[in-house]
Design a protein around this motif. Structure first.
Motif, PDB file in Angstrom:
ATOM      1  N   ASN A 129       6.485  10.473  -4.283  1.00 16.67           N
ATOM      2  CA  ASN A 129       5.415  10.292  -3.256  1.00 16.67           C
ATOM      3  C   ASN A 129       5.861   8.989  -2.452  1.00 16.67           C
ATOM      4  O   ASN A 129       5.852   7.980  -2.650  1.00 16.67           O
ATOM      5  N   ALA A 130       6.401   9.402  -1.355  1.00 15.63           N
ATOM      6  CA  ALA A 130       7.177   8.497  -0.540  1.00 15.63           C
ATOM      7  C   ALA A 130       6.141   7.414   0.135  1.00 15.63           C
ATOM      8  O   ALA A 130       6.141   6.309  -0.030  1.00 15.63           O
ATOM      9  N   VAL A 131       4.723   7.969   0.321  1.00 17.64           N
ATOM     10  CA  VAL A 131       3.708   6.963   0.743  1.00 17.64           C
ATOM     11  C   VAL A 131       3.355   5.913  -0.241  1.00 17.64           C
ATOM     12  O   VAL A 131       3.633   4.713   0.076  1.00 17.64           O
ATOM     13  N   SER A 132       3.123   6.391  -1.577  1.00 17.24           N
ATOM     14  CA  SER A 132       2.646   5.514  -2.526  1.00 17.24           C
ATOM     15  C   SER A 132       3.737   4.420  -2.676  1.00 17.24           C
ATOM     16  O   SER A 132       3.690   3.350  -3.242  1.00 17.24           O
ATOM     17  N   MET A 133       5.033   4.950  -2.832  1.00 13.99           N
ATOM     18  CA  MET A 133       6.123   4.157  -3.275  1.00 13.99           C
ATOM     19  C   MET A 133       6.377   2.942  -2.303  1.00 13.99           C
ATOM     20  O   MET A 133       6.916   2.032  -2.440  1.00 13.99           O
ATOM     21  N   LYS A 138       5.841  -2.539  -0.112  1.00 16.30           N
ATOM     22  CA  LYS A 138       5.270  -3.415   0.981  1.00 16.30           C
ATOM     23  C   LYS A 138       4.139  -4.266   0.626  1.00 16.30           C
ATOM     24  O   LYS A 138       3.637  -5.136   1.545  1.00 16.30           O
ATOM     25  N   ALA A 139       3.558  -4.120  -0.403  1.00 13.47           N
ATOM     26  CA  ALA A 139       2.291  -4.990  -0.912  1.00 13.47           C
ATOM     27  C   ALA A 139       2.677  -6.482  -0.954  1.00 13.47           C
ATOM     28  O   ALA A 139       3.676  -6.811  -1.269  1.00 13.47           O
ATOM     29  N   GLY A 140       1.502  -6.891   0.030  1.00 14.09           N
ATOM     30  CA  GLY A 140       1.588  -8.540   0.070  1.00 14.09           C
ATOM     31  C   GLY A 140       2.389  -8.833   1.364  1.00 14.09           C
ATOM     32  O   GLY A 140       2.381 -10.205   1.548  1.00 14.09           O
ATOM     33  N   ASN A 141       3.025  -7.959   2.127  1.00  5.77           N
ATOM     34  CA  ASN A 141       3.675  -8.254   3.241  1.00  5.77           C
ATOM     35  C   ASN A 141       2.514  -8.664   4.461  1.00  5.77           C
ATOM     36  O   ASN A 141       2.820  -9.350   5.615  1.00  5.77           O
ATOM     37  N   GLY A 142       1.360  -7.925   4.542  1.00  9.85           N
ATOM     38  CA  GLY A 142       0.287  -8.041   5.257  1.00  9.85           C
ATOM     39  C   GLY A 142       0.825  -7.642   6.767  1.00  9.85           C
ATOM     40  O   GLY A 142       0.237  -8.138   7.786  1.00  9.85           O
ATOM     41  N   ALA A 143       1.964  -6.710   6.922  1.00  9.77           N
ATOM     42  CA  ALA A 143       2.249  -6.183   8.010  1.00  9.77           C
ATOM     43  C   ALA A 143       1.523  -4.992   8.685  1.00  9.77           C
ATOM     44  O   ALA A 143       0.648  -4.503   7.620  1.00  9.77           O
ATOM     45  N   ARG A 144       1.569  -4.661   9.830  1.00 11.34           N
ATOM     46  CA  ARG A 144       0.843  -3.412  10.408  1.00 11.34           C
ATOM     47  C   ARG A 144       1.161  -2.253   9.647  1.00 11.34           C
ATOM     48  O   ARG A 144       0.292  -1.222   9.395  1.00 11.34           O
ATOM     49  N   LEU A 145       2.570  -2.165   8.992  1.00 19.09           N
ATOM     50  CA  LEU A 145       3.056  -0.817   8.364  1.00 19.09           C
ATOM     51  C   LEU A 145       2.079  -0.678   6.974  1.00 19.09           C
ATOM     52  O   LEU A 145       1.684   0.269   6.818  1.00 19.09           O
ATOM     53  N   GLU A 146       1.960  -1.956   6.435  1.00 17.82           N
ATOM     54  CA  GLU A 146       1.229  -1.972   5.181  1.00 17.82           C
ATOM     55  C   GLU A 146      -0.238  -1.360   5.429  1.00 17.82           C
ATOM     56  O   GLU A 146      -0.687  -0.768   4.633  1.00 17.82           O
ATOM     57  N   LEU A 147      -0.878  -1.942   6.617  1.00 16.72           N
ATOM     58  CA  LEU A 147      -2.328  -1.333   6.672  1.00 16.72           C
ATOM     59  C   LEU A 147      -2.405   0.008   6.960  1.00 16.72           C
ATOM     60  O   LEU A 147      -3.297   0.694   6.518  1.00 16.72           O
ATOM     61  N   ARG A 148      -1.322   0.419   7.680  1.00 10.51           N
ATOM     62  CA  ARG A 148      -1.173   1.908   8.083  1.00 10.51           C
ATOM     63  C   ARG A 148      -1.019   2.761   6.957  1.00 10.51           C
ATOM     64  O   ARG A 148      -1.669   3.944   6.545  1.00 10.51           O
ATOM     65  N   LEU A 149      -0.171   2.284   6.041  1.00  8.02           N
ATOM     66  CA  LEU A 149       0.091   2.971   4.761  1.00  8.02           C
ATOM     67  C   LEU A 149      -0.926   2.993   3.723  1.00  8.02           C
ATOM     68  O   LEU A 149      -1.390   4.040   3.084  1.00  8.02           O
ATOM     69  N   HIS A 150      -1.929   1.891   3.688  1.00  5.51           N
ATOM     70  CA  HIS A 150      -3.197   1.797   2.936  1.00  5.51           C
ATOM     71  C   HIS A 150      -4.035   3.017   3.437  1.00  5.51           C
ATOM     72  O   HIS A 150      -4.824   3.602   2.575  1.00  5.51           O
ATOM     73  N   LEU A 155      -6.639   8.197   2.919  1.00  2.00           N
ATOM     74  CA  LEU A 155      -6.972   9.638   3.412  1.00  2.00           C
ATOM     75  C   LEU A 155      -6.481  10.679   2.579  1.00  2.00           C
ATOM     76  O   LEU A 155      -7.078  11.818   2.232  1.00  2.00           O
ATOM     77  N   LEU A 156      -5.221  10.730   2.174  1.00  5.45           N
ATOM     78  CA  LEU A 156      -4.530  11.559   1.544  1.00  5.45           C
ATOM     79  C   LEU A 156      -5.341  11.733   0.066  1.00  5.45           C
ATOM     80  O   LEU A 156      -5.513  12.860  -0.493  1.00  5.45           O
TER      81      LEU A 156
END
Length: 707
Positions: A129-133, A138-150, A155-156
């Motif tokens: 599960n690429a998204v969850s892994m 990325k947890a704790g980095n606070g980047a935009r990518l982390e927000l999008r992944l969350h 949604l999934l």
């Protein structure tokens, strides 16, 4: 899920239509007599077109092709359910007519059959599960990518929860009230932003933002930018950037298919309940699904075309010899020798620097030479450090000669500390007041029984005649010999692989009868200790089926075998296999560059993960560790023996290479890497929904008639 259901339904339905066309009119049912042959042909055209659409949808997920192999009996059972729900009825005053309930249950029971197949597919995808892994990393980095992944994960999960709810309803179909299923179906097609269609649109907006100037880059692009440059998380994920994005694409596509299935079955159920015809609504749902999958495929393909496909291992949490690394031993090892023992005359007329190449000629008057094993090979590059020293000898079971050395002038070689066997005082002396018999610090090249310096030249190939390909590689040491080893899996349609096992190596002893140097193995020596660093990939349409070491001049050289294959069928053209290598030598106009090891300490002492610091078309020489850091007691680089294969254990590979992981002041590791197959050209960005769907064609074939 719907791609499976439609495929099963359509194949059976098309077969039924063909049989009806071939059956004389007098044998048909009375109520079908008014139907014309033209209508039958048009219906058959509709089903054939939908077959193509179903195959296009299924192509979005590589593993689905395996699940499509559902038995003919199951397909016929599902088709027969339409005869039940297709009978005419009048749903009035909210009365549950018996055949309505029976039709409802038939639909749910047929969904259950296909749901079980989808569940198996989900279990396979869940392993990567690429998204969850990636989100975990990325947890704790606070980047935009982390927000999008969350957001994507949320949604999934919500779509998956709805799909699980549907499966529960299938299992409890006899106990459920009609209103329960009706409410669920209404939610699946509701215009509420929190309902299923809204969730799918939000998923799609992350993959293909409706306004890129305001919302920025899509999720694939953000992931690509984050992981492209030797991202350390990829070593833990055991996925190449290319494969990570490809698996994310598969996960998102599976969610689209599940959502589309629930929406289409909801229209069917609502029609059975007499709530309306919903032909146009189902058509719009199908068109929007086609648009989303088309745009998602285009976004994924664009990212995949730029994503790196190499995969290698980083340093483990703890280095364990024999498990994560191994060593070449006693090649150019630090060795203390008095000059009196390095010439046949037993004199001390020269100095240490004179002995660039010498050998041991005896042990003068049982000095320090009697307290250590003599170097029986060549003694190389001697130097004078100081006259007197304290030496801490290593254990008799160790491959080292000394743990550390401390000179009277204060210089230390190695890490000075406690000494289990007690220190030995070693003093140079004068002979006849004229000649100083100095103890020299030299290098010993001695291929004795303690020296592990051999590399197998046997090729490692997969069983191509039985359609097997390489799925992983690693270096292993058996006895004194380092071997390449491969894992293999069986290749099938559309790049799908059934993982196999590690192929046993061909073990041998370099000194046994019939084993020849230069044919079966290579021996590292002072003059022949270079290993080429190359990263080799196959041409387009080829996969990795072999690896081997060979010799080019004095260099140990790496090669791969490449085999063409048919992507649709998965069949290997084994008779067209070819070996690929980078045969660049020192005699060419642009010779290989040498990777220098500066003051190399033992690599297992590093407190940080060592990056790949080599480039294609380089070479590195095995040498001794740094004198000051380790008393030159170890041979570096070490050999990384961690297996290199993807997390699935069965990904399609196209290439492999030998690299060096290290840094200044560190000897580093010789390691292997692989290249995952480039799937970008197999993702069809143009999903031909409109080509197969004719708005003028009768679309009620999958819908029971309604009074």
């Amino acid at each position: 899920m719907l791609c499976l259901i439609i495929s099963i339904l359509i194949y059976g339905r098309a077969a039924s239509s063909l049989s009806q066309l071939a059956t004389p009119r007098r044998h048909r049912r009375a109520n079908s007599a008014p139907a014309s042959s033209a209508m039958a042909v048009r219906r058959l055209r509709t089903f054939l077109a939908l077959i193509a659409l179903a195959h296009t949808s299924c192509a979005l997920i590589d593993e689905v092709i395996d699940v499509l192999k559902i038995g003919k009996e199951v397909a016929e059972d599902i088709i027969n359910s339409w005869d039940v729900v297709g009978k005419r009825f009048n749903a009035t005053d909210g009365v549950d007519l018996p055949f309505v309930r029976r039709g409802e249950r038939q639909i749910l029971s047929r969904i259950a059959v296909v749901s079980r197949s989808i569940e198996k597919l989900e279990m396979r995808l869940r392993r990567t599960n690429a998204v969850s892994m990636l989100l975990t990393k990325k947890a704790g980095n606070g980047a935009r990518l982390e927000l999008r992944l969350h957001e994507m994960t949320d949604l999934l999960n919500r779509v998956a929860a709805a799909n699980r709810q549907m499966r529960e309803y299938v299992n409890l179909q006899r106990e459920l009230e009609r209103s329960t299923l009706e409410n669920f179906a209404e939610w699946c097609v509701s215009h509420d932003p929190g309902a299923l269609p809204g969730l799918l649109e939000r998923v799609h907006s992350l993959v293909d933002p409706p306004n890129k100037h305001l919302l920025g880059r899509n999720l694939f692009r953000l992931v690509l930018e984050d992981i492209q440059d030797q991202h350390p998380d990829l070593c833990d994920l055991q996925l190449s950037p290319h494969q990570l994005i490809y698996d994310m694409y598969n996960t998102i596509s599976l969610t689209e298919i599940k959502g589309y299935a629930m929406m289409q079955f909801s229209w069917m159920l609502l029609r059975v309940y007499g709530r309306g015809n919903f032909t146009q609504e189902a058509s719009l749902t199908r068109q929007r699904y086609g648009q989303r999958t088309n745009q998602t495929a285009a976004a994924a393909r664009a990212a995949l075309s730029q994503a790196k496909r190499d995969l290698y291992r980083c340093d483990p949490p703890q280095h364990i010899e024999g498990e994560t690394y191994d060593q070449v031993t006693r090649l150019l090892q630090g060795y203390i020798e008095n000059e009196v023992d390095m010439n046949a005359d037993g004199t001390c007329r020269e100095n240490c620097a004179f002995y660039t190449l010498a050998q041991n000629h005896g042990c003068f008057k049982d000095q320090f030479c009697s307290k250590q094993p003599a170097c029986k090979g060549r003694i190389i590059d001697c130097q004078f450090v100081d006259s007197d020293m304290w030496v801490c000898p290593a254990s008799a079971k160790s491959n080292r000669r000394y743990e550390w050395i401390e000179y009277e002038n204060g210089r230390t070689l190695g890490r000075v500390g406690s000494c289990m066997r007690g220190t030995t005082k070693v003093d140079s002396w004068w002979r006849w007041l004229f000649w100083h018999c100095s103890y020299c610090m030299c290098l010993c090249d001695d291929a004795d029984f303690r020296s592990h310096r051999y590399f197998s030249l046997h090729e490692c190939t997969s069983d191509v005649k039985n359609n097997k390909v390489i799925t992983g590689v690693r270096l292993v040491k058996h006895g004194k010999v380092f071997h390449l080893q491969i894992s293999e899996g069986t290749l099938s349609e559309r790049g799908s692989i059934t993982p196999g096992t590690w192929v046993p190596i061909k073990k041998f002893d370099p000194f046994e009868s019939g084993i020849k140097e230069g044919v079966d193995y290579h021996t590292l020596t002072y003059e022949r200790r270079a290993i080429d660093l190359d990263e080799l990939d196959s041409p387009a349409g080829h996969v990795l089926t072999g690896v081997r070491f060979s010799m080019i001049g004095s260099h140990l050289h790496f090669e791969i075998r490449s085999t063409p294959f048919n992507y649709a069928t998965g069949r290997l053209a084994y008779d067209k296999s070819q070996w690929i290598s980078n045969d660049n030598t020192d005699g060419t106009d642009t010779p290989r560059s040498r990777l220098e090891l500066h003051y190399p300490d033992i690599p297992s002492r590093s407190h940080v993960s060592l990056p790949v610091d080599s480039k294609h078309d380089q070479y590195v020489e095995f040498t001794h560790s740094d004198f000051d850091a380790d008393a030159a007691q170890s041979t570096v680089p070490f050999i990384d023996v961690q297996p290199v294969q993807t997390l699935k254990g069965g990904a399609l590979l196209s290439g492999a290479g030998v690299v060096h992981r290290g840094a200044d002041g560190n000897g580093g590791f010789i390691a292997l890497k692989v290249f995952t197959y480039d799937f970008s050209r197999h993702i069809q960005a143009e999903t031909p929904v409109n080509e197969y769907y004719d708005v003028d064609t009768d679309t009620t074939e999958l819908m029971p008639p309604l009074n």
